[in-house]
Design an enzyme around this catalytic site. Structure first.
Site, PDB file in Angstrom:
ATOM      1  CD  GLU A  42      11.933  -0.662  11.173  1.00 43.13           C
ATOM      2  OE1 GLU A  42      12.422   0.308  11.773  1.00 43.13           O
ATOM      3  OE2 GLU A  42      12.359  -1.810  11.280  1.00 43.13           O
ATOM      4  CE  LYS A  72      -2.906   3.015   2.600  1.00 41.64           C
ATOM      5  NZ  LYS A  72      -2.020   4.107   2.153  1.00 41.64           N
ATOM      6  CB  CYS A  94      12.453   7.483  10.285  1.00 44.51           C
ATOM      7  SG  CYS A  94      13.591   6.486   9.343  1.00 44.51           S
ATOM      8  N   GLY A  99       4.107   6.716  11.186  1.00 49.42           N
ATOM      9  CA  GLY A  99       4.117   7.411  12.467  1.00 49.42           C
ATOM     10  C   GLY A  99       3.553   6.553  13.603  1.00 49.42           C
ATOM     11  CD  GLU A 129       9.199  11.528  13.512  1.00 50.41           C
ATOM     12  OE1 GLU A 129       8.024  11.146  13.645  1.00 50.41           O
ATOM     13  OE2 GLU A 129      10.025  10.945  12.803  1.00 50.41           O
TER      14      GLU A 129
HETATM   15  P1  NAD Z   1       1.602   7.842   8.508  1.00 51.95           P
HETATM   16  O1  NAD Z   1       1.729   6.998   9.708  1.00 51.95           O
HETATM   17  O2  NAD Z   1       0.632   8.953   8.506  1.00 51.95           O
HETATM   18  O3  NAD Z   1       1.227   6.964   7.217  1.00 51.95           O
HETATM   19  C1  NAD Z   1       1.970   5.833   6.853  1.00 51.95           C
HETATM   20  C2  NAD Z   1       1.073   4.873   6.069  1.00 51.95           C
HETATM   21  O4  NAD Z   1       0.077   4.339   6.936  1.00 51.95           O
HETATM   22  C3  NAD Z   1       0.333   5.518   4.895  1.00 51.95           C
HETATM   23  O5  NAD Z   1       0.371   4.623   3.787  1.00 51.95           O
HETATM   24  C4  NAD Z   1      -1.087   5.655   5.437  1.00 51.95           C
HETATM   25  O6  NAD Z   1      -2.083   5.655   4.456  1.00 51.95           O
HETATM   26  C5  NAD Z   1      -1.205   4.413   6.296  1.00 51.95           C
HETATM   27  N1  NAD Z   1      -2.274   4.472   7.297  1.00 51.95           N
HETATM   28  C6  NAD Z   1      -2.829   5.575   7.862  1.00 51.95           C
HETATM   29  N2  NAD Z   1      -3.794   5.211   8.745  1.00 51.95           N
HETATM   30  C7  NAD Z   1      -3.857   3.864   8.721  1.00 51.95           C
HETATM   31  C8  NAD Z   1      -4.648   2.901   9.411  1.00 51.95           C
HETATM   32  N3  NAD Z   1      -5.585   3.256  10.290  1.00 51.95           N
HETATM   33  N4  NAD Z   1      -4.427   1.592   9.169  1.00 51.95           N
HETATM   34  C9  NAD Z   1      -3.468   1.212   8.297  1.00 51.95           C
HETATM   35  N5  NAD Z   1      -2.698   2.073   7.601  1.00 51.95           N
HETATM   36  C10 NAD Z   1      -2.878   3.389   7.808  1.00 51.95           C
HETATM   37  O7  NAD Z   1       3.083   8.366   8.218  1.00 51.95           O
HETATM   38  P2  NAD Z   1       3.531   9.519   7.241  1.00 51.95           P
HETATM   39  O8  NAD Z   1       3.113  10.827   7.810  1.00 51.95           O
HETATM   40  O9  NAD Z   1       3.143   9.175   5.846  1.00 51.95           O
HETATM   41  O10 NAD Z   1       5.135   9.347   7.355  1.00 51.95           O
HETATM   42  C11 NAD Z   1       5.880   9.959   8.345  1.00 51.95           C
HETATM   43  C12 NAD Z   1       6.193   9.012   9.481  1.00 51.95           C
HETATM   44  O11 NAD Z   1       6.891   7.855   9.025  1.00 51.95           O
HETATM   45  C13 NAD Z   1       7.126   9.675  10.464  1.00 51.95           C
HETATM   46  O12 NAD Z   1       6.703   9.468  11.789  1.00 51.95           O
HETATM   47  C14 NAD Z   1       8.453   8.977  10.207  1.00 51.95           C
HETATM   48  O13 NAD Z   1       9.355   9.018  11.267  1.00 51.95           O
HETATM   49  C15 NAD Z   1       8.034   7.607   9.840  1.00 51.95           C
HETATM   50  N6  NAD Z   1       9.103   6.908   9.110  1.00 51.95           N
HETATM   51  C16 NAD Z   1       9.789   5.902   9.726  1.00 51.95           C
HETATM   52  C17 NAD Z   1      10.832   5.244   9.066  1.00 51.95           C
HETATM   53  C18 NAD Z   1      11.596   4.095   9.699  1.00 51.95           C
HETATM   54  O14 NAD Z   1      12.139   3.280   8.974  1.00 51.95           O
HETATM   55  N7  NAD Z   1      11.673   3.971  11.013  1.00 51.95           N
HETATM   56  C19 NAD Z   1      11.152   5.609   7.770  1.00 51.95           C
HETATM   57  C20 NAD Z   1      10.430   6.644   7.186  1.00 51.95           C
HETATM   58  C21 NAD Z   1       9.398   7.269   7.871  1.00 51.95           C
END
Ligand code: NAD
Length: 494
Positions: free
Chosen positions: A253, A178, A287, A232, A386
């Protein structure tokens, strides 16, 4: 005027619209204007994708392929990703605003991740156990789990997909990937390569849509056996709740508020570059951003002066221009949130040494200037939260103990950086830091061979490296009776 491209879902080896033709628009963050239409997958589409992946896992050519054959397919995919890196990079830059220099190098490197897991496909072995009972041969096998739901955010799309699909496919699982609704185009371009590589229909499906209903329906689907999530912490909590019924094995992650510790004996030039890389690389949308600079008080002014000077010289602008060093943020919401937290932190007593607002001269797009905040203590929103943007919070420390105390004063545990020329100190400090990844005298380096992941509010599970492949398998233990004698007393456990 050119027609906006319209993307489709990739399900069961075919390209199709979302049910009812639902679409949404993806915005180019450099201009703030929509540039493409994306299919908005709903529950019915998720169902189709998961059913296709479940069928492909149970029947058809995929489960009959040897691990070596799976590895060959992954190698082909790696070659295609490397071959098309330029196109993939341009699309990713367009959709996310990430600078072309980084998308190009990251995508070329994503190919190496597929190569690494291609090589691992036929190297995961079971064991023969020297069991403590006569007439029984016992051995273990590693088996794939089933349908993997891979859910990724918008930053580092190809890269975050590679660390999930690489091990998942090498181990014989099937996948529904996704893409984030913020920037899904790069992964639909990737799906074309999956098709071209010749994976059997249904082995890799690529969809996109909003968290509700798409992400929720996918991660709670009864046929999903494994959820690999990057995103997140709030979404992660939803995902854990979503998997309460299907008991999918889950890896999370998540984000961080990673500290970079700079001791007085460090090479200042190297530390300066490390801090810049950790905060202004990818416009801080990483991240592992090292967004808390902890610097020994005696060199604080000298380091800050260098950072302010370098931050002012960063070339901000069109992410498609090869000379640009910092592009826009991915969304207007991000921009607003960052601006609010910076303003609140300054109002509460932090001193803004650089940036603190959108840069002058860029009239459109979601740009924010590289920002450095001098913080008199740790109780400020910019130190706690963050931000996922180009904002560095600076705190001074006196001595190693205080440095470690400050570094560990966070609910996250993803990464940390240490700059020192004292080898003994480096080892001492590394041992005490609560972080899944620690870089010494460098920052933001990754490899397919090195596990990546954190703990606490940064999640659990590891991506990349040998152990990540095992996280896409389960152990089966097989007992073989080598005697022809009847089974002994059925009422006593043997
Ligand atoms: P997000 O959590 O808003 O979204 C991530 C994904 O989850 C998207 O595809 C979104 O559609 C999906 N999602 C949202 N609600 C959901 C639900 N209820 N059920 C299932 N899936 C759902 O994150 P973002 O704002 O797109 O990205 C930023 C975050 O990602 C930051 O917190 C960052 O630190 C983290 N991040 C972590 C790493 C790592 O490897 N540790 C790498 C990159 C980003």
């Amino acid at each position: 005027m050119t027609e906006m491209p319209t993307y489709q879902l990739f399900i069961d080896g075919t390209w199709c619209d979302a049910e009812g033709g639902a679409l949404f628009e993806s915005i180019d963050p450099a201009t703030g204007v929509s540039w493409a239409r994306m299919p908005a997958a709903g529950e019915a589409d998720v169902n189709r994708a998961v059913s296709a992946a479940a069928r492909a896992f149970e029947a058809g050519p995929w489960p009959r392929m040897t691990a070596t054959q799976r590895g060959r397919l992954l190698s082909r995919l790696a070659d295609l990703v490397a071959d098309r890196a330029k196109l993939l990079a341009e699309i990713e830059t367009r959709d996310t605003g990430k600078i072309i220099r980084e998308t190009q190098s990251q995508i070329a490197y994503a190919a190496d991740y597929y190569r690494y897991f291609a090589g691992l496909a036929d190297k995961i072995e079971g064991a023969t156990l020297p069991i403590d009972k006569v007439d029984l041969e016992v051995f273990t096998k590693r088996e794939p789990l089933g349908v993997v739901a891979a859910v990724v955010p918008w930053n580092s799309q190809q890269f975050l997909a590679a660390v999930k699909l690489g091990p998942a496919l090498a181990m014989g699982n099937t996948v529904v990937l996704k893409a984030s609704e913020v920037a899904p185009a790069p992964l639909f371009e990737f799906a074309r390569l999956v098709e071209e590589a010749g994976f059997p229909a249904g082995v890799v499906n690529v969809i996109t849509g909003f968290g509700e209903p798409c992400g929720r329906a996918l991660t709670s689907h009864p046929k999903v056996a494994r959820v690999a999530f990057t995103g997140g912490p709030d979404t992660a909590r939803e995902i854990v709740r979503n998997t309460a019924d299907n008991f999918a094995v889950t890896s999370l992650e998540l984000g961080g508020k990673s500290p970079i510790l700079v001791f007085a004996d460090s090479d200042l030039e190297s530390a300066t570059n490390g801090v810049l890389a950790g905060n202004f690389g990818a416009s801080g949308q990483s991240c592992v951003a090292g967004s808390r600079l902890l610097v020994e008080r005696s060199i604080r002014d000298a380091l800050v002066e260098r950072l302010v000077e370098r931050a002012a010289a960063i070339r901000i602008g069109d992410p498609l221009d090869e000379s640009t060093e910092m592009g826009p943020l991915a969304t207007s919401d991000q921009l607003e949130k960052i601006d609010q937290v910076v303003s609140a932190s300054v109002a509460a007593g932090c001193r803004c040494l650089s940036g603190g607002a959108p840069p002058d001269g860029l009239k459109r797009g979601f740009y924010y200037a590289p920002t450095i905040l001098d913080c008199p203590g740790r109780d400020f929103p910019c130190v706690e939260e963050e931000l996922f943007g180009p904002v560095l919070s600076v705190l001074a420390f006196d001595g190693e103990d205080q440095a470690i105390e400050l570094a560990n004063a966070t609910r996250f545990g993803l990464a940390a950086g240490v700059f020192t020329r004292d080898l003994a100190r480096a080892h001492r400090v590394v041992n005490q830091l609560r972080a899944g990844i620690v870089w010494v005298n460098t920052y933001r380096a990754v490899s397919p061979i090195a596990p990546f992941g954190g703990f606490g509010q940064s999640g659990y599970g590891r991506e990349a490296g040998f152990e990540s492949a095992l996280e896409y398998t389960r152990t089966k233990t097989i007992w073989i009776n080598t005697s022809n004698a009847p089974v002994p007393d059925p009422f006593v456990m043997r």
